[in-house]
Each structure stands twice: as C-alpha cells, then as structure tokens.
Design an enzyme around this catalytic site. Structure first.
Site, PDB file in Angstrom:
ATOM      1  N   SER A 184       0.839  -1.203   0.000  1.00 14.66           N
ATOM      2  CA  SER A 184       0.000   0.000   0.000  1.00 14.66           C
ATOM      3  C   SER A 184       0.869   1.247   0.000  1.00 14.66           C
ATOM      4  O   SER A 184       0.610   2.212  -0.731  1.00 14.66           O
ATOM      5  CB  SER A 184      -0.894   0.023   1.244  1.00 14.66           C
ATOM      6  N   THR A 185       1.914   1.229   0.830  1.00 11.07           N
ATOM      7  CA  THR A 185       2.796   2.384   0.972  1.00 11.07           C
ATOM      8  C   THR A 185       3.515   2.701  -0.339  1.00 11.07           C
ATOM      9  O   THR A 185       3.853   3.851  -0.607  1.00 11.07           O
ATOM     10  CB  THR A 185       3.823   2.102   2.093  1.00 11.07           C
ATOM     11  N   TYR A 229      -1.498 -11.015   2.837  1.00  7.84           N
ATOM     12  CA  TYR A 229      -1.571  -9.614   3.267  1.00  7.84           C
ATOM     13  C   TYR A 229      -3.007  -9.342   3.682  1.00  7.84           C
ATOM     14  O   TYR A 229      -3.887  -9.181   2.835  1.00  7.84           O
ATOM     15  CB  TYR A 229      -1.116  -8.703   2.122  1.00  7.84           C
ATOM     16  N   LYS A 262       0.960 -10.993   6.865  1.00 11.78           N
ATOM     17  CA  LYS A 262       1.210  -9.586   7.214  1.00 11.78           C
ATOM     18  C   LYS A 262      -0.107  -9.102   7.788  1.00 11.78           C
ATOM     19  O   LYS A 262      -1.088  -8.915   7.067  1.00 11.78           O
ATOM     20  CB  LYS A 262       1.611  -8.791   5.973  1.00 11.78           C
ATOM     21  N   THR A 313      -2.307  -6.613   9.241  1.00 14.59           N
ATOM     22  CA  THR A 313      -2.616  -5.190   9.436  1.00 14.59           C
ATOM     23  C   THR A 313      -4.069  -5.102   9.890  1.00 14.59           C
ATOM     24  O   THR A 313      -4.984  -4.875   9.093  1.00 14.59           O
ATOM     25  CB  THR A 313      -2.363  -4.389   8.155  1.00 14.59           C
ATOM     26  N   GLY A 350       1.292  -5.125  11.092  1.00 11.69           N
ATOM     27  CA  GLY A 350       1.239  -4.086  10.049  1.00 11.69           C
ATOM     28  C   GLY A 350       0.799  -2.705  10.501  1.00 11.69           C
ATOM     29  O   GLY A 350       0.880  -1.769   9.721  1.00 11.69           O
ATOM     30  N   ASP A 393       1.739   0.316  12.603  1.00  9.94           N
ATOM     31  CA  ASP A 393       2.912   0.839  13.316  1.00  9.94           C
ATOM     32  C   ASP A 393       2.527   1.387  14.696  1.00  9.94           C
ATOM     33  O   ASP A 393       3.286   1.260  15.657  1.00  9.94           O
ATOM     34  CB  ASP A 393       3.582   1.960  12.498  1.00  9.94           C
ATOM     35  N   GLU A 394       1.346   2.014  14.764  1.00 12.93           N
ATOM     36  CA  GLU A 394       0.914   2.638  16.015  1.00 12.93           C
ATOM     37  C   GLU A 394       0.486   1.597  17.059  1.00 12.93           C
ATOM     38  O   GLU A 394       0.246   1.932  18.208  1.00 12.93           O
ATOM     39  CB  GLU A 394      -0.215   3.652  15.756  1.00 12.93           C
ATOM     40  N   ILE A 408       6.039  -4.750   9.702  1.00 10.50           N
ATOM     41  CA  ILE A 408       6.220  -4.090   8.401  1.00 10.50           C
ATOM     42  C   ILE A 408       5.414  -2.803   8.470  1.00 10.50           C
ATOM     43  O   ILE A 408       4.239  -2.855   8.867  1.00 10.50           O
ATOM     44  CB  ILE A 408       5.627  -4.941   7.254  1.00 10.50           C
ATOM     45  N   SER A 458       4.827   1.616   7.078  1.00  3.89           N
ATOM     46  CA  SER A 458       5.167   2.791   6.280  1.00  3.89           C
ATOM     47  C   SER A 458       6.072   3.750   7.044  1.00  3.89           C
ATOM     48  O   SER A 458       7.048   4.277   6.510  1.00  3.89           O
ATOM     49  CB  SER A 458       3.885   3.517   5.873  1.00  3.89           C
TER      50      SER A 458
HETATM   51  C1  LIG Z   1      -2.761   1.322   5.163  1.00  2.00           C
HETATM   52  C2  LIG Z   1      -1.313   1.458   5.460  1.00  2.00           C
HETATM   53  O1  LIG Z   1      -0.664   2.260   4.857  1.00  2.00           O
HETATM   54  N1  LIG Z   1      -0.822   0.675   6.386  1.00  2.00           N
HETATM   55  C3  LIG Z   1       0.595   0.673   6.698  1.00  2.00           C
HETATM   56  C4  LIG Z   1       0.891   1.137   8.090  1.00  2.00           C
HETATM   57  O2  LIG Z   1       2.275   1.227   8.184  1.00  2.00           O
HETATM   58  C5  LIG Z   1       0.233   2.486   8.353  1.00  2.00           C
HETATM   59  O3  LIG Z   1       0.573   3.416   7.358  1.00  2.00           O
HETATM   60  C6  LIG Z   1       0.663   3.026   9.697  1.00  2.00           C
HETATM   61  O4  LIG Z   1       0.415   2.057  10.670  1.00  2.00           O
HETATM   62  C7  LIG Z   1      -0.077   4.325  10.029  1.00  2.00           C
HETATM   63  O5  LIG Z   1      -1.436   4.074  10.227  1.00  2.00           O
HETATM   64  C8  LIG Z   1       1.144  -0.699   6.477  1.00  2.00           C
HETATM   65  O6  LIG Z   1       0.425  -1.680   7.160  1.00  2.00           O
HETATM   66  C9  LIG Z   1       1.048  -0.933   4.980  1.00  2.00           C
HETATM   67  C10 LIG Z   1       2.136  -1.659   4.442  1.00  2.00           C
HETATM   68  O7  LIG Z   1       2.952  -2.199   5.120  1.00  2.00           O
HETATM   69  C11 LIG Z   1       2.146  -1.722   2.982  1.00  2.00           C
HETATM   70  O8  LIG Z   1       1.459  -2.555   2.423  1.00  2.00           O
HETATM   71  O9  LIG Z   1       2.812  -0.904   2.373  1.00  2.00           O
END
Ligand SMILES: CC(=O)N[C@@H]([C@@H](O)[C@H](O)[C@H](O)CO)[C@@H](O)CC(=O)C(=O)O
Length: 290
Positions: free
Chosen positions: A44-45, A133, A161, A163, A185, A187-188, A202, A204
C-alpha cells in the site's frame, strides 16, 4: 530476534512516472541508515494499486537491483487481475525475491472458496513462499482463524502480514500457528503486537522512524517495558501528526527534509500544499531531526 521491515515507498515524478533515482535513494536510506532487516515492495505504501503492470515490474526490478541480497525482500503481487498476480509472482521469483505476498482479493465480494483459489492459483508453478496480506480496513476482507488454517494447508503459505487492530484474533492466530511468520502491520499498535509475540513488523512510518522502533523492540526484548512504552508514545505522536497531515505525501515531504528525494505521490493522491509542506517541516523538526 524480531524483524523490522519498511514498506517501501515509490518516488514519482509530477506526471506519475516512476522516479528511479529517488526510489533508489529511499532503498539505500533504509538499508544504510535505518538498518532495516527487510523491505516490503509493492504494498500500500508503495502506492502499488495505482500502478500499471509495467510500473509494478519497474519497481520490483529497481528494488532488487539496488538492495541485492543485503536485506530480506518481500514482493507484494496481489492485484485485481489474478492473471497479473500470477504473472508478477513468477516475475519476482525469477528476479530472485525470496518471499512474495498477496493482498486478499478486494473490491468485489468474494466467497472464501474464491479467496482460497486465488492464493493457490498465484502459487501454482511458482517456487516461492507467500505471506497473506490481511488488511480488512482497506479491503473489507476479514479472515477467521478457521480460514487462515485452510489457507495454510498450502505449504507455500508461510505467514501473515497482519494489518488489523483485532488483537483477540492475533492472539488466537499466534497461538494456533506458532511456526508461521506473523508480521504486524499497524505501526501505532506495535507494542501490543510485540506482547502477543509477533515475529516482527512491516510499516510505512519505519521509512523515517526505524531507529526509534528498533530501540523499542530491543527494550521490549530486554524486558524494559516502560522504555518500550515511552518510545511507542513518541512514535505515536509522530504517526498522529503524519496522519493529520495526510500520511503518504507527508512521509515523502519529511523524507525530503532529511535530504532523501522521495518525489511525489501518484494521482489521485494529493499533491502537497504549502500548508502540508510547513507541517511536514515541523514533523521533521519535532521527531526526526538528528
Ligand atoms: C494502510 C497502510 O498504509 N498501512 C501501513 C501502516 O504502516 C500504516 O501506514 C501506519 O500504521 C499508520 O497508520 C502498512 O500496514 C502498509 C504496508 O505495510 C504496505 O502494504 O505498504
């Protein structure tokens, strides 16, 4: 030891073409400065779902050419077109990617049988390992523990993964499948996921925040939960600010402040306004300036 992966961003030029030099810079920064264990490419990122098949191939080629075997690489090949996913799974496997991943099929409402066939089809004839995913907030597809178990009947499916903010399900999945690779997935929500014994993460924001997150993981491993909690708090302050300022363009704007040429997001994602630029500068100064 728990593994830290950045979800790789793609640098775009203003017209939506891929900015190869900027993408390479972000890969190098992740390897040389962030010292990540791996990169999740085409997620997604990376704005992957906005890319043409040719652009996806371009990103996969750039990432492995730049990273070589310095870090683990996971290629996300899931897409709306199953034939494209199958093609990309073979393409990245031939390029040398040691792992692949595929988002649950989305947009249309599929039965579980269709979802299972999708994964088995992607893996047919491909000598590689796959992480499911699972990101229900974006796909609308939530899998149950029984459904994960059925997907894991394919021995090439090695993990998830994850999320998802459902920690009850995460606990159930972790304990039912102790040998599967589960990477968190959100981060917070890393700290509660660590408490449930995920194998790593994993995300962003690790593109900018990996050193702080590594320190949090180390503190957690050392049993220093107070320190891990304090580091998660600072990360979450930064993540909240990034989300409020529109996370994808903001990650790139902060990278630019750090001297890394992250380029633009791809339309229909927003182009940065002056206000966003000013806020990104402040986020950089508050959380990432060395
Ligand atoms: C929807 C989204 O972008 N989710 C991010 C998180 O890293 C997210 O940006 C972060 O937790 C902030 O909410 C990752 O889970 C996505 C990810 O790793 C990816 O597929 O790029």
């Amino acid at each position: 030891m728990k593994k830290l992966y950045s979800a790789l961003m793609t640098a775009f030029n203003e017209d939506g073409s891929i900015n190869e030099a900027g993408t390479r810079e972000m890969i190098r920064y992740n390897i040389d400065v962030n010292k990540v264990d791996g990169l999740y490419v085409g997620g997604s990122t990376g704005e992957n779902f906005l890319l043409s098949p040719e652009q996806k191939k371009q990103v996969f080629k750039i990432a492995i050419d730049e990273a070589k075997s310095d870090v683990d690489l996971i290629a996300q090949v899931g897409s709306l077109d199953l034939n494209e996913s199958k093609f990309l799974a073979k393409f990245v496997t031939d390029l040398g990617y040691p792992k692949i991943s595929a988002v649950t099929p989305f947009y249309y409402k599929y039965t579980f049988e269709e979802i299972k066939d999708y994964y088995n089809e992607i893996l047919k004839g491909v000598d590689n390992k796959l992480l499911i995913y699972s990101i229900p907030a974006l796909t609308g597809v939530g899998l149950s523990i029984e459904q994960f178990a059925e997907l894991f009947e394919n021995p090439k499916i090695i993990g998830i993964k994850y999320t998802n903010a459902d920690f009850y399900l995460l606990e159930r999945v972790r304990n039912k499948f102790p040998d599967k690779l589960i990477l968190s997935g959100f981060d917070e929500m890393l700290l509660p996921a660590l408490a449930l014994n995920v194998d790593g993460c994993i995300g962003s924001t690790y593109n900018l925040n990996a050193p702080r997150v590594r320190a949090e993981m180390d503190a957690f491993d050392a049993g220093d939960i107070d320190k891990a909690r304090e580091l998660q708090k600072v990360s979450n302050d930064a993540i909240t600010a990034l989300i409020q300022n529109d996370i994808y363009p903001s990650l790139k704007l902060v990278f630019e402040e750090m001297g890394v040429h992250a380029g633009f997001t791809k339309a229909p994602m927003a182009k940065p306004t002056d206000e966003m630029r000013a806020d990104a500068k402040k986020i950089y100064q508050d959380y990432f300036k060395k």
